[in-house]
Design an enzyme around this catalytic site. Sequence first.
Site, PDB file in Angstrom:
ATOM      1  N   ARG A 241       0.864  -1.185   0.000  1.00 11.14           N
ATOM      2  CA  ARG A 241       0.000   0.000   0.000  1.00 11.14           C
ATOM      3  C   ARG A 241       0.896   1.228   0.000  1.00 11.14           C
ATOM      4  O   ARG A 241       2.108   1.126   0.107  1.00 11.14           O
ATOM      5  CB  ARG A 241      -0.935  -0.035   1.211  1.00 11.14           C
ATOM      6  CG  ARG A 241      -0.219  -0.443   2.498  1.00 11.14           C
ATOM      7  CD  ARG A 241      -0.733   0.219   3.702  1.00 11.14           C
ATOM      8  NE  ARG A 241      -0.600   1.655   3.642  1.00 11.14           N
ATOM      9  CZ  ARG A 241       0.542   2.319   3.851  1.00 11.14           C
ATOM     10  NH1 ARG A 241       1.675   1.691   4.144  1.00 11.14           N
ATOM     11  NH2 ARG A 241       0.581   3.635   3.770  1.00 11.14           N
TER      12      ARG A 241
ATOM     13  N   ASP B 184      -1.925  10.808  -2.390  1.00  9.35           N
ATOM     14  CA  ASP B 184      -2.268   9.744  -3.341  1.00  9.35           C
ATOM     15  C   ASP B 184      -2.499  10.301  -4.738  1.00  9.35           C
ATOM     16  O   ASP B 184      -2.335   9.599  -5.728  1.00  9.35           O
ATOM     17  CB  ASP B 184      -3.487   8.974  -2.843  1.00  9.35           C
ATOM     18  CG  ASP B 184      -3.100   8.162  -1.617  1.00  9.35           C
ATOM     19  OD1 ASP B 184      -3.060   8.748  -0.512  1.00  9.35           O
ATOM     20  OD2 ASP B 184      -2.757   6.976  -1.768  1.00  9.35           O
TER      21      ASP B 184
ATOM     22  N   ALA C 232       0.916   5.117  -2.141  1.00  6.11           N
ATOM     23  CA  ALA C 232       0.828   5.401  -3.575  1.00  6.11           C
ATOM     24  C   ALA C 232       2.082   4.994  -4.382  1.00  6.11           C
ATOM     25  O   ALA C 232       1.969   4.255  -5.371  1.00  6.11           O
ATOM     26  CB  ALA C 232       0.494   6.875  -3.764  1.00  6.11           C
TER      27      ALA C 232
ATOM     28  N   GLN D 276      -2.941   2.780   9.657  1.00  3.55           N
ATOM     29  CA  GLN D 276      -1.616   2.883   9.028  1.00  3.55           C
ATOM     30  C   GLN D 276      -0.636   3.667   9.904  1.00  3.55           C
ATOM     31  O   GLN D 276       0.576   3.571   9.716  1.00  3.55           O
ATOM     32  CB  GLN D 276      -1.712   3.552   7.650  1.00  3.55           C
ATOM     33  CG  GLN D 276      -2.354   2.702   6.581  1.00  3.55           C
ATOM     34  CD  GLN D 276      -3.828   2.983   6.437  1.00  3.55           C
ATOM     35  OE1 GLN D 276      -4.519   3.328   7.409  1.00  3.55           O
ATOM     36  NE2 GLN D 276      -4.352   2.848   5.244  1.00  3.55           N
TER      37      GLN D 276
ATOM     38  N   ASN E 138      -5.512  12.555  -0.067  1.00  2.00           N
ATOM     39  CA  ASN E 138      -4.682  11.711   0.799  1.00  2.00           C
ATOM     40  C   ASN E 138      -5.609  10.957   1.754  1.00  2.00           C
ATOM     41  O   ASN E 138      -6.832  11.140   1.727  1.00  2.00           O
ATOM     42  CB  ASN E 138      -3.658  12.566   1.559  1.00  2.00           C
ATOM     43  CG  ASN E 138      -2.583  11.718   2.224  1.00  2.00           C
ATOM     44  OD1 ASN E 138      -2.007  10.827   1.588  1.00  2.00           O
ATOM     45  ND2 ASN E 138      -2.299  11.952   3.495  1.00  2.00           N
ATOM     46  N   LYS E 139      -5.027  10.137   2.592  1.00  2.00           N
ATOM     47  CA  LYS E 139      -5.803   9.286   3.503  1.00  2.00           C
ATOM     48  C   LYS E 139      -6.864  10.086   4.251  1.00  2.00           C
ATOM     49  O   LYS E 139      -6.599  11.200   4.714  1.00  2.00           O
ATOM     50  CB  LYS E 139      -4.836   8.626   4.485  1.00  2.00           C
ATOM     51  CG  LYS E 139      -5.449   7.676   5.471  1.00  2.00           C
ATOM     52  CD  LYS E 139      -6.314   6.591   4.835  1.00  2.00           C
ATOM     53  CE  LYS E 139      -5.577   5.792   3.794  1.00  2.00           C
ATOM     54  NZ  LYS E 139      -6.442   4.886   3.024  1.00  2.00           N
TER      55      LYS E 139
HETATM   56  O1  MRU Z   1      -4.724   3.325   1.632  1.00  2.00           O
HETATM   57  P1  MRU Z   1      -3.223   3.486   1.697  1.00  2.00           P
HETATM   58  O2  MRU Z   1      -2.629   2.991   2.971  1.00  2.00           O
HETATM   59  O3  MRU Z   1      -2.557   2.964   0.462  1.00  2.00           O
HETATM   60  O4  MRU Z   1      -3.070   5.055   1.695  1.00  2.00           O
HETATM   61  C1  MRU Z   1      -1.807   5.615   1.872  1.00  2.00           C
HETATM   62  C2  MRU Z   1      -1.865   7.072   2.068  1.00  2.00           C
HETATM   63  O5  MRU Z   1      -2.897   7.718   1.998  1.00  2.00           O
HETATM   64  C3  MRU Z   1      -0.576   7.735   2.220  1.00  2.00           C
HETATM   65  O6  MRU Z   1      -0.647   8.798   3.095  1.00  2.00           O
HETATM   66  C4  MRU Z   1      -0.211   8.219   0.792  1.00  2.00           C
HETATM   67  O7  MRU Z   1      -0.289   7.142  -0.093  1.00  2.00           O
HETATM   68  C5  MRU Z   1       1.089   8.710   0.663  1.00  2.00           C
HETATM   69  S1  MRU Z   1       2.160   7.357   0.491  1.00  2.00           S
HETATM   70  C6  MRU Z   1       3.707   7.904   0.356  1.00  2.00           C
END
Ligand code: MRU
Length: 358
Positions: A53, A238, A55, A198, A248-249
Amino acid sequence: MNINGKPTRTILPSSDGQAVDIIDQTQLPHRLAFLRLRTLAETAHAIASMQVRGAPLIGATAAFGVALALREGVALEAACQTLAATRPTAVNLAWALARMQAHLQALPPAAQGEAAWQEAVRIADEDAAQNRRLGEHGAALLNEARRPGKARLDVMTHCNAGWLATVDYGTALSPVYVAHEAGLRVHVWVSETRPRNQGLLTAWELEQHGIPYTVIADNAAGLLLQRGEVDAVIVGADRIAANGDVANKVGTYLKALAAQAAGVPFFVAAPRSTIDFACPAGSAIPIEERHGDELRLCLGLDGAQQLASVRQLPSASAVANPAFDVTPAALVRAIVTERGHCPASGEGLAALYPKSRP
Ligand code: MRU
């Protein structure tokens, strides 16, 4: 970066070009387990189930997925379609697949397999190198944000945008690692990041590197910002739209609002592969809706130290589980990339990447 003091990356191509090893992130922080991916189906499953997981790591894994699919005799187009359907929000996935297609389409089928593998290795190596450069630019910004007279830099982050989310170094955490290596005292407020937690991955990787951190419930962030306990907030992304809006998340937007109210700078760190110049604004970014069981069930260790899932809501309970949100550009102090930093705006991004306008 390191696991138990030993350097590693999050995705390790096998020397015979037939498989890649990943860290199964669904088991962290409870257990460190590596998993071997040999096929397109295994790779698509690893991305969709979030064994990998973040991006940039999703993009690099998809690139290897194309190479593995070609080894199996799956056609390029079909492989890309399968991988593209795994997760919608992180544009690094579409970016990596488009790059693989552009590189391979002109080649005779017999040459595609080896060329795909080499290109996937390049994508992974470039991600690691770009994130390291991004870290150097970001560390300078974080240091400037440290309030006068404070010996310690207090940074807040959300989700995991560390090396686990990329091939190496991370995005939001890369500046933290660079600052720590340079001898700056740095402490990270880590928000739990419900429902997938996360933030616990962030705590795990900071622990591996001896960087002080404190885990907080997501809802504690506003109070800490208000009390002046945070010098800067830094998150990954993302997808960044051409106007500087940032997906983003989920929960990132609330932190940006609270940071704005408290007068704390809010930075976004991401490599070029996360910027979608074809997407005009955040409202056009697809937001992934994930399964409701991510809210209804909780994963942890039971009394016998075995991974166990505990139900916290009946299966019939109605839940909504949007996995990302969009932070408007106006709340972002700067976007940090491998090229430096810029205002979160169309002009700012175009100045960093003059040839990338659609
Ligand atoms: O759903 P995920 O865990 O893949 O989401 C990750 C995030 O939102 C991170 O903050 C984002 O991808 C940046 S990763 C360098």
